[in-house]
Design a protein around this motif. Sequence first.
Motif, PDB file in Angstrom:
ATOM      1  N   VAL A 153       0.835  -1.210   0.000  1.00  0.00           N
ATOM      2  CA  VAL A 153       0.000   0.000   0.000  1.00  0.00           C
ATOM      3  C   VAL A 153       0.867   1.255   0.000  1.00  0.00           C
ATOM      4  N   LEU A 154       1.938   1.254   0.798  1.00  0.00           N
ATOM      5  CA  LEU A 154       2.821   2.423   0.849  1.00  0.00           C
ATOM      6  C   LEU A 154       3.454   2.697  -0.518  1.00  0.00           C
ATOM      7  N   VAL A 155       3.904   1.646  -1.204  1.00  0.00           N
ATOM      8  CA  VAL A 155       4.499   1.835  -2.525  1.00  0.00           C
ATOM      9  C   VAL A 155       3.462   2.362  -3.510  1.00  0.00           C
ATOM     10  N   LEU A 156       2.279   1.808  -3.469  1.00  0.00           N
ATOM     11  CA  LEU A 156       1.232   2.256  -4.381  1.00  0.00           C
ATOM     12  C   LEU A 156       0.859   3.711  -4.122  1.00  0.00           C
ATOM     13  N   VAL A 157       0.729   4.067  -2.853  1.00  0.00           N
ATOM     14  CA  VAL A 157       0.369   5.452  -2.507  1.00  0.00           C
ATOM     15  C   VAL A 157       1.482   6.417  -2.923  1.00  0.00           C
ATOM     16  N   ALA A 158       2.738   6.052  -2.625  1.00  0.00           N
ATOM     17  CA  ALA A 158       3.858   6.912  -3.005  1.00  0.00           C
ATOM     18  C   ALA A 158       3.925   7.074  -4.519  1.00  0.00           C
ATOM     19  N   THR A 159       3.652   6.000  -5.234  1.00  0.00           N
ATOM     20  CA  THR A 159       3.662   6.066  -6.696  1.00  0.00           C
ATOM     21  C   THR A 159       2.601   7.026  -7.210  1.00  0.00           C
TER      22      THR A 159
END
Length: 485
Positions: free
Chosen positions: A11-17
């Motif tokens: 989720v963190l990677v997706l949000v940062a992306t």
Amino acid sequence: MSAALAIAAIVLVLVATVVIGFYGLRISRTTDDLLVASRTVRPWMNASAISGEYLSAATFLGLAGLVLLSGTDAFWFPIGYSAGYLLLLLFVAAPLRRSGARTIPDFIEARLDSVGARRVTSLFVLIIGWLYIVPQFHGAAITVNVVTGLPPWVGSVAIAVIVGVIVAAGGMRSITFVQAFHYWLKLTAMGVPVVVLLLAAGTVPAAIDPALVFPLESGPGGQDLYRTTSLLLALLLGTMGLPHVLVRFYTNPDGASARRTTVIVIVMISAFYMLSSTMGMIGRVFAPDLADPATADSVVLLLPSRLLPGLLGDLVTALIVAGAFAAFLATSSGLVVSLAGVVSQDLLGGSVRAFRISAVACATVPLLVTFLTVPGGLANSVGFVFVVAASSLSPVLLLGVWWRGLTASGAGAGMITGGVAAAVSLVVSGFGLVQHPIAVAAFDQPAAWTVPLAIATTVLVSLANRRRVPARADRYISRLHAPER
């Protein structure tokens, strides 16, 4: 590992992306912004972005799996992947930037003054791109299933949706920021675990058999000289024919910066390959039970739990999961933006709206293919894409840059011949239609004959139609090679 930590990492990677992608959206207004970031990307940023999109699922998961299966023989893959950029540096990076084109079909049409050659090129760009995206979606499915227990389709859909939205919204300018971020995340997500695992390995007793960890064989997987040579040819020339790699050189301000970008890329991806290969070697010592084609790609995800007990192992695995998703996102977004540029220009008129519609379509088609196919070895799946690229686009690009005698009919015949030969090899090898050892080797690793066949066809057909060499060929080639002021 804790599924909650893995899900949180994803989720963190997706949000940062998404956040970084929409930062780029603020300054994406024109077709040039969407296709080539208005040609304003500087070498270090572009090198980070190229490295981010080039280090795909095949590298993050598949390379360690290959090393687990084959030991040092698998090192031929990173050698080929890295050396391919040396050929780009020497032969095509600066000329392509000086061409003034925005896509590979743009370059072919301008060089050969032929819409027909453009159409054939566009077709192969789409085929190569979609073949490359599918393993990324399969990698996301494997990762989600292994570390969270969720259905595999969840990972594929998540990647497809995020990539489609970001590319459609911000195009090349947005994904430049995204891919640069993803490279440094992937380097961290592989580097930190390697260091931690090496430290932990020093405290775990293990009987290391040098003959097992470092087998001395003649080529990849104990293959013979022909297979090794053919594989390297596919990797070297295949890199030159990957649409998402080539299109990034159009974003540099000039040819000199394109060359500097390429040098930096070679250093960046080589650093990552050393880490990924080391992870595979650790796996050969502490996870030999995973040395099976069905499970080898998961060694990066499962290895921390073997050496690091409790929360520390879960945190390291979560970091690896974050890096894996960055790999899927970066490569998929680069491929989708390159394909969307081709589709929007060739089929929908080339407007901003057309680009955005094309981006969604180009993310949806490979997602549907993912649902209909079964994941194989990630590195081997991507390896076939390199064979197709090396046998179809690469010969025409090289000859288009360096040989004035190239004609549209020669280019079309060469691309079709090389592409069909590569596809036939896949079918023959996949279904085991030949049994003689020489024939098996020829179809398992076909680049050694499909590439010369494509080049010979291109040259011979061009010579047979030499009167159709474009009148402006000399002037255009001079433009490709003349240094900027």
